[in-house]
Design a protein around this motif. Structure first.
Motif, PDB file in Angstrom:
ATOM      1  N   ILE A  48       0.832  -1.229  -0.040  1.00  0.00           N
ATOM      2  CA  ILE A  48       0.104   0.059   0.056  1.00  0.00           C
ATOM      3  C   ILE A  48       0.848   1.312  -0.027  1.00  0.00           C
ATOM      4  O   ILE A  48       1.706   1.339   0.873  1.00  0.00           O
ATOM      5  N   LEU A  49       0.498   2.076  -0.785  1.00  0.00           N
ATOM      6  CA  LEU A  49       1.264   3.577  -0.920  1.00  0.00           C
ATOM      7  C   LEU A  49       0.504   4.732  -0.341  1.00  0.00           C
ATOM      8  O   LEU A  49      -0.751   4.724  -0.365  1.00  0.00           O
ATOM      9  N   THR A  50       1.307   5.069   0.733  1.00  0.00           N
ATOM     10  CA  THR A  50       0.605   6.585   1.349  1.00  0.00           C
ATOM     11  C   THR A  50       1.648   7.822   1.527  1.00  0.00           C
ATOM     12  O   THR A  50       2.935   7.438   0.908  1.00  0.00           O
ATOM     13  N   ASN A  51       1.572   8.709   2.384  1.00  0.00           N
ATOM     14  CA  ASN A  51       2.426   9.582   2.643  1.00  0.00           C
ATOM     15  C   ASN A  51       3.071   9.259   3.851  1.00  0.00           C
ATOM     16  O   ASN A  51       2.709   8.752   4.647  1.00  0.00           O
ATOM     17  N   HIS A  52       4.440   9.892   3.768  1.00  0.00           N
ATOM     18  CA  HIS A  52       5.527   9.633   5.182  1.00  0.00           C
ATOM     19  C   HIS A  52       4.720  10.209   6.222  1.00  0.00           C
ATOM     20  O   HIS A  52       4.926   9.850   7.136  1.00  0.00           O
TER      21      HIS A  52
ATOM     22  N   ILE B 212       7.186  -0.806   5.392  1.00  0.00           N
ATOM     23  CA  ILE B 212       8.151  -1.412   4.819  1.00  0.00           C
ATOM     24  C   ILE B 212       9.643  -0.335   4.698  1.00  0.00           C
ATOM     25  O   ILE B 212      10.764  -0.633   4.935  1.00  0.00           O
ATOM     26  N   GLY B 213       9.191   0.810   4.432  1.00  0.00           N
ATOM     27  CA  GLY B 213       9.988   1.888   4.257  1.00  0.00           C
ATOM     28  C   GLY B 213       9.127   3.281   4.197  1.00  0.00           C
ATOM     29  O   GLY B 213       8.191   3.250   3.631  1.00  0.00           O
ATOM     30  N   SER B 214       9.969   4.299   4.393  1.00  0.00           N
ATOM     31  CA  SER B 214       9.496   5.539   4.539  1.00  0.00           C
ATOM     32  C   SER B 214      10.502   6.552   4.175  1.00  0.00           C
ATOM     33  O   SER B 214      11.442   6.500   4.714  1.00  0.00           O
ATOM     34  N   ASP B 215      10.051   7.503   3.270  1.00  0.00           N
ATOM     35  CA  ASP B 215      11.123   8.787   2.916  1.00  0.00           C
ATOM     36  C   ASP B 215      10.738  10.154   3.055  1.00  0.00           C
ATOM     37  O   ASP B 215       9.530  10.204   2.299  1.00  0.00           O
ATOM     38  N   GLN B 216      11.331  10.651   3.875  1.00  0.00           N
ATOM     39  CA  GLN B 216      10.670  12.028   4.433  1.00  0.00           C
ATOM     40  C   GLN B 216      10.943  12.991   3.117  1.00  0.00           C
ATOM     41  O   GLN B 216       9.862  13.954   3.134  1.00  0.00           O
ATOM     42  N   ARG B 217      12.059  12.824   2.732  1.00  0.00           N
ATOM     43  CA  ARG B 217      12.333  13.986   1.564  1.00  0.00           C
ATOM     44  C   ARG B 217      11.062  13.879   0.446  1.00  0.00           C
ATOM     45  O   ARG B 217      10.979  15.076   0.069  1.00  0.00           O
ATOM     46  N   THR B 218      10.766  12.772   0.097  1.00  0.00           N
ATOM     47  CA  THR B 218       9.490  12.589  -1.252  1.00  0.00           C
ATOM     48  C   THR B 218       8.243  12.579  -0.318  1.00  0.00           C
ATOM     49  O   THR B 218       7.156  12.687  -1.032  1.00  0.00           O
TER      50      THR B 218
ATOM     51  N   VAL C 289       6.908   9.845   0.962  1.00  0.00           N
ATOM     52  CA  VAL C 289       6.286   8.537   0.210  1.00  0.00           C
ATOM     53  C   VAL C 289       6.729   7.599   1.364  1.00  0.00           C
ATOM     54  O   VAL C 289       7.841   7.433   1.727  1.00  0.00           O
ATOM     55  N   ALA C 290       5.596   6.707   1.551  1.00  0.00           N
ATOM     56  CA  ALA C 290       5.677   5.655   2.604  1.00  0.00           C
ATOM     57  C   ALA C 290       5.309   4.335   1.919  1.00  0.00           C
ATOM     58  O   ALA C 290       4.094   4.464   1.168  1.00  0.00           O
ATOM     59  N   LEU C 291       5.773   3.122   2.291  1.00  0.00           N
ATOM     60  CA  LEU C 291       5.077   1.904   1.647  1.00  0.00           C
ATOM     61  C   LEU C 291       4.839   0.947   3.057  1.00  0.00           C
ATOM     62  O   LEU C 291       5.499   0.788   3.853  1.00  0.00           O
ATOM     63  N   VAL C 292       3.487   0.622   2.881  1.00  0.00           N
ATOM     64  CA  VAL C 292       2.971  -0.241   3.986  1.00  0.00           C
ATOM     65  C   VAL C 292       2.672  -1.655   3.432  1.00  0.00           C
ATOM     66  O   VAL C 292       2.206  -1.836   2.162  1.00  0.00           O
ATOM     67  N   LYS C 293       2.645  -2.733   4.281  1.00  0.00           N
ATOM     68  CA  LYS C 293       2.450  -3.911   3.595  1.00  0.00           C
ATOM     69  C   LYS C 293       1.348  -4.328   4.739  1.00  0.00           C
ATOM     70  O   LYS C 293       1.586  -4.350   6.023  1.00  0.00           O
ATOM     71  N   ILE C 294       0.528  -5.422   4.171  1.00  0.00           N
ATOM     72  CA  ILE C 294      -0.510  -5.992   5.128  1.00  0.00           C
ATOM     73  C   ILE C 294      -0.599  -7.593   4.397  1.00  0.00           C
ATOM     74  O   ILE C 294      -0.285  -7.910   3.416  1.00  0.00           O
ATOM     75  N   GLU C 295      -0.724  -8.440   5.380  1.00  0.00           N
ATOM     76  CA  GLU C 295      -0.703  -9.799   5.302  1.00  0.00           C
ATOM     77  C   GLU C 295      -2.077 -10.214   4.410  1.00  0.00           C
ATOM     78  O   GLU C 295      -2.929  -9.787   4.730  1.00  0.00           O
ATOM     79  N   GLY C 296      -1.609 -11.138   3.395  1.00  0.00           N
ATOM     80  CA  GLY C 296      -2.850 -11.509   2.523  1.00  0.00           C
ATOM     81  C   GLY C 296      -2.311 -11.611   1.345  1.00  0.00           C
ATOM     82  O   GLY C 296      -1.388 -11.142   0.704  1.00  0.00           O
ATOM     83  N   LYS C 297      -3.291 -11.956   0.535  1.00  0.00           N
ATOM     84  CA  LYS C 297      -3.097 -12.133  -1.076  1.00  0.00           C
ATOM     85  C   LYS C 297      -4.475 -11.724  -1.863  1.00  0.00           C
ATOM     86  O   LYS C 297      -5.557 -11.795  -1.204  1.00  0.00           O
ATOM     87  N   GLY C 298      -4.298 -11.346  -3.124  1.00  0.00           N
ATOM     88  CA  GLY C 298      -5.621 -11.094  -3.877  1.00  0.00           C
ATOM     89  C   GLY C 298      -6.273  -9.881  -3.441  1.00  0.00           C
ATOM     90  O   GLY C 298      -7.643  -9.769  -3.991  1.00  0.00           O
TER      91      GLY C 298
END
Length: 488
Positions: A128-132, A156-162, A164-173
């Protein structure tokens, strides 16, 4: 006979007027009908993409002392316009009195609501993509889908300068959005935002792209729109009419905290470059070359022989940096980096930042009226602290020249303190030089295309400047250098 004729004429005119009125009515309705037909219907788009847009709630840990010291308004960010309303007109929740002696501070911490934002799924595996700034400092992250399914998220990781943050949830589909091509988006095209303004899940707003490549002083060039975006929309998608993501809603221009007709989105291509690194390493690695830069205005460009005001003016070069090792000097104008054109100064940090550290690339400079290409090995970005230069000692001012400057050779102490070899120090200033912003203590490094090594040479060069001729003067002040155009 006359009466019958008049009656017939009256009847004929009545019929003619009725027909004319009908024609005018139909004619006036036609454009309105056609215009209404041309307006977009967003319902199919929302039905298609809505299931992939999520609400993100975060919590933070606070001590019991902090919790009791302030009103508790769950789910409201202190920056929300409604926060002040509830603070004024609703009584705070009263904490229960402890029945036992208070526990140590570390053991009395508890999680409280921290904020609400938005996000969207970019991969069926649960990325999932969201803001830092939505997840920054969060202890726990809760992701809720429109069908009310809720998952606990992990950053998963977050970048203050841009932002942008990447979030992961468990599951598929999971339903995922398609990434669009920002380069195909045009100013004036319709776009749609979906998010959770003020916690109101799955709110849809629409508008047009107002501008692209908008510099706001941030690291990225934003997409500007007139789409209604409010606190809580942060991290949600900006979509084109094909249902493709072209941006991440990130900021608004506001004097009230609410929407005022101007909102900004992070271009999705820039965000996906960040996402690639976050998925691979959990962090973002950026290139650096170690220069301080400024804009090139029209006067400086003309005086230096450039056809247009473009590039990034090198004001300072960090010692032992990649730029220093490549031979870059203050006063150079960087026109291209690794084959990419530098139109304005703000382009350079972005282009360099996207270059992999350790890469060896060509850089095109404008120096003394001609292009020069150097090879430079890109370093890795780190916070740099420029050394603070001590002010040069004043000596007895010399006689002012045609520009209104009195200069003299630098003392050994000044050269050591400021760290330069050539140039002369301004001891007094008036006239056109003072009007242009030159100050006592500045160092003059170049006049026109000639490097200055002594006060005697400076006087000879200035004397040779024709009356009315605009001349670029390279000035150093502290650790930075800049051009000033003077006309004697």
């Amino acid at each position: 006979m006359r009466s019958n004729t008049q009656h017939t004429l009256q009847a004929w005119w009545a019929q003619a007027l009725a027909v004319l009125a009908l024609i005018l009515t139909v004619g006036s309705m036609q454009p309105a009908h056609a215009a209404a037909k041309d307006l977009p219907d967003f319902s199919d788009l929302v039905e298609k993409v809505g299931p992939a847009v999520v609400n993100i709630r975060t919590t933070q840990k606070v001590s019991q002392v902090q919790q009791n010291a302030m009103p508790n308004f769950p789910g409201l960010d202190p920056n929300d316009p409604f926060y002040e309303f509830f603070k004024r007109f609703m009584p705070p929740m009263q904490p229960q009195q402890p029945q036992q002696p208070q526990a140590p501070r570390g053991k009395s911490e508890r999680e409280v609501p921290a904020g609400v934002g938005s996000g969207f799924v970019i991969d069926s595996e649960g990325y999932i993509l969201t803001n830092h700034h939505v997840v920054d400092g969060a202890e726990s992250i809760f992701v809720t889908f429109p069908d009310k399914r809720e998952f606990k998220g992990k950053v998963i990781g977050s970048d203050q300068r841009t932002d942008v943050a990447l979030v992961k949830i468990e599951g598929k589909g999971f339903p995922a959005l398609k990434i669009g091509d920002v380069n195909k988006a045009k100013v004036g095209q319709w776009v749609v935002a979906i998010g959770s303004p003020f916690g109101l899940d799955n709110s849809v707003t629409a508008g047009i792209i107002s501008a692209k490549g908008r510099d706001t002083g941030e690291y990225l060039p934003f997409i500007q729109t007139d789409v209604a975006v409010n606190p809580g929309n942060s991290g949600g998608p900006l979509l084109n009419l094909d249902g493709e993501v072209v941006g991440i809603n990130s900021q608004i221009y506001s004097r009230t905290g609410g929407f005022m007709g101007i909102s900004f989105a992070i271009p999705i291509d820039e965000a996906m470059r960040v996402v690639k690194q976050l998925r691979e390493t959990g962090k973002v690695s950026r290139g650096r070359i170690g220069v301080g830069i400024g804009e090139v205005d029209k006067d400086v460009a003309k005086a230096l022989g450039l056809n247009t005001a473009q590039g990034a003016l090198v004001g300072s070069v960090t010692k032992d940096s990649p730029a220093d090792k490549a031979g870059v000097i203050a006063g150079d104008i960087i026109l291209k980096f690794d084959g990419r054109k530098v139109d304005k100064a703000s382009d350079l940090p972005r282009i360099v930042g996207e270059t992999k550290p350790g890469s060896r690339v060509n850089m095109t400079l404008w120096r003394k009226g001609a292009e020069k290409t150097v090879q430079i090995t890109v370093g890795e970005f780190e916070n740099e602290k420029a050394a603070k230069a001590s002010a040069p000692k004043k000596t007895e001012p010399a006689q002012a020249d045609r520009f209104g400057m009195a200069v003299s050779d630098a003392t050994d102490a000044e050269r050591k303190s400021l760290g330069f070899g050539g140039g002369v120090v301004v001891r007094a200033v008036e006239g056109v030089a003072a009007d242009a912003g030159i100050a006592v203590g500045d160092v003059i490094l170049q006049v026109g295309r000639q490097d200055i090594s002594s006060a005697k040479q400076f006087a000879e060069v200035v004397k040779g400047v024709a009356k009315g001729q605009a001349v670029p003067i390279l000035v150093r002040r502290g650790e930075n250098s800049f051009f000033v155009v003077l006309t004697p």
